[in-house]
Design an enzyme around this catalytic site. Sequence first.
Site, PDB file in Angstrom:
ATOM      1  N   ASP A   1       0.855  -1.183   0.000  1.00  0.00           N
ATOM      2  CA  ASP A   1       0.000   0.000   0.000  1.00  0.00           C
ATOM      3  C   ASP A   1       0.893   1.235   0.000  1.00  0.00           C
ATOM      4  O   ASP A   1       1.634   1.481   0.951  1.00  0.00           O
ATOM      5  CB  ASP A   1      -0.865  -0.039   1.277  1.00  0.00           C
TER       6      ASP A   1
ATOM      7  N   ASP B   1      -2.809   4.774  -2.444  1.00  0.00           N
ATOM      8  CA  ASP B   1      -3.772   5.457  -1.590  1.00  0.00           C
ATOM      9  C   ASP B   1      -4.182   6.814  -2.190  1.00  0.00           C
ATOM     10  O   ASP B   1      -3.314   7.553  -2.679  1.00  0.00           O
ATOM     11  CB  ASP B   1      -3.089   5.682  -0.222  1.00  0.00           C
TER      12      ASP B   1
ATOM     13  N   GLU C   1      -6.663   3.944  -5.498  1.00  0.00           N
ATOM     14  CA  GLU C   1      -7.829   4.308  -4.689  1.00  0.00           C
ATOM     15  C   GLU C   1      -8.240   5.724  -5.062  1.00  0.00           C
ATOM     16  O   GLU C   1      -7.431   6.648  -4.999  1.00  0.00           O
ATOM     17  CB  GLU C   1      -7.499   4.244  -3.195  1.00  0.00           C
TER      18      GLU C   1
ATOM     19  N   HIS D   1     -10.979  -1.639   5.059  1.00  0.00           N
ATOM     20  CA  HIS D   1     -10.698  -1.157   6.410  1.00  0.00           C
ATOM     21  C   HIS D   1     -11.303   0.206   6.715  1.00  0.00           C
ATOM     22  O   HIS D   1     -11.140   0.703   7.823  1.00  0.00           O
ATOM     23  CB  HIS D   1      -9.180  -1.106   6.602  1.00  0.00           C
ATOM     24  N   ASP D   2     -11.945   0.829   5.728  1.00  0.00           N
ATOM     25  CA  ASP D   2     -12.576   2.133   5.943  1.00  0.00           C
ATOM     26  C   ASP D   2     -14.100   2.032   5.978  1.00  0.00           C
ATOM     27  O   ASP D   2     -14.782   3.043   6.179  1.00  0.00           O
ATOM     28  CB  ASP D   2     -12.219   3.110   4.808  1.00  0.00           C
TER      29      ASP D   2
END
Length: 541
Positions: A95, A189, A243, A317-318
């Site tokens: 990531d 990200d 993302e 995870h968000d």
Amino acid sequence: MQNKLPIVYQIYPKSFYDTNGDGIGDVQGIIEKLDYLQYLGIDMIWLTPIFTSPQRDNGYDVADYLAIDPVFGTMESVETLIQEAKKRDIGIMFDMVLNHTSTEHAWFKRALKDPQYQDFYFFREKPTNWESKFGGNAWEYVESLNLYYLHLFDVTQADLNWEHEPVFQALVDVVNFWLDKGIQGLRFDVINLVSKPNPDTFEDDFEGDGRRFYTDGPRIHEHLHRLNQETFGKYPNITTVGELSSTDVQNGVAYATPENKELSTIFNFHHLKVDYKDGKKWELMPFDFLQFKTLMKTWQDAMAANNANMSLFLNNHDQPRSVSRFGNDQEYPFESATALATAMQLMRGMPYIFQGEEIGLPNAYFDSIDDYRDVESINYYEILRTSMSDNEALEILRQRSRDNSRTPIPWDDTIHHGFTTGTPWLGLTKYPNVQTVADNLDNPNSVFHYYRKLIALRKTLRIIESGSITFEAMDHPELMIYTREYNGETIVVVINFYGNTVAYQPKQNVKEILLSNVGRTTLTATCELKPYEACVYAITA
Ligand code: TEU
Ligand code: CA
């Protein structure tokens, strides 16, 4: 059959498996569970950031891109992970948080001392009224400089200035460093936020929160193309995913269109805002199913038309857990978890499974603000409390907090469900009837074994990766129906998204039922779909 698009399993390392009793999951914990993941059938593991970090935002605040945070392990443990995963035909996806660094990063510290380095970030004499995505103003004052710096996320996450060439080159070196270590995938990200115009042109935004100034910015496609050419584009078969924060279809598709040589795939989040009241995350509303279907169809069609691929996911995870959010984790935990999985995994694109999803893990069900650890949740709790009661604010967190997905994995029935022998950094879910990994493995009719079947189906039928997709019955209030076609073969996927029985009549002649989550084996002319039933049919030509 060799799939071009891997099936990705996302690990949130802090909450996966702790091997040294400090209450925090670690790299060694991932190594010890590789056989489990191989058995599930996935091809790649995406790890959220494990670089050195003060952990204000759980690793998304990077202080050193080239070192492993000691809480997770060492460089050697990561090299072992890469090798051990490779032995099992599993690639590792890292990531890359390249939009911002922690204010603890050497670059930021240097910028505070040496004006020559201020161009690494965005310093201005006057702040604008832009909002941080975690609440509050997006500019922080530095007294020693009498300047403000931009932070679109936490105050300790300073935005990097990609227009400054040394920044770009430093980030290229970071990406190449990890590619040389043998990673097979890269997740970038909030990558569509990295093209910001000259800070002298930044203005107050009286219509919104400022995002129109920096989302899908002026040089974004150029930046991504260059990044591709100078890093992963030089290596064979690297899978990338960008993302994207509040992008639009046109830009979203362009990032993933193969001829553009930017990214292999993207994450967009429009389909995960269908329960935001008036677009507001912190206002509750039941999810709008018709809007959900419309968004899926819009993006699937646009991607297919450009031979591009999108990510298929409801969890990360968000996000709150999909079984609690779009399903019914009380009355139909198995049926709704597997229905949602079927709906997403058999579409066109690259499928993701977020740790715990494969065992139908529900939301955290926390009942006190002290249970929460997430910086966004804690900030918003304070904001919400200025206009509502404690109970009302907690109910919103119970449904919307990012900690819903971050609770540790319940492996078995030993202490702390086998996650740690110490004190978990974040409590386990308080949902009463948790089905652990061990329960799932033991029960042939578990969510886990259903995921294995879904994965096996994608790997045996070329149609799932390569077929066209056509959505039907777009205005049906309870069913999602789509047809996939490839080389004269057709399958139809039918999902009941609600707890009612729904009559359904297949339009085509059904040859065979390929998969059912309610044990259906034969199909009658009209069929009564059960609550949260998912059915995959093969059609006779
Ligand atoms: O998230 C980007 C992002 O905008 C979100 O999904 C964010 O969590 C949400 O808007 C809050 O309401 C990425 C990471 O996935 C997230 O964990 C990080 O906190 C964030 O970037 C900053 O690096
Ligand atoms: Ca640990």
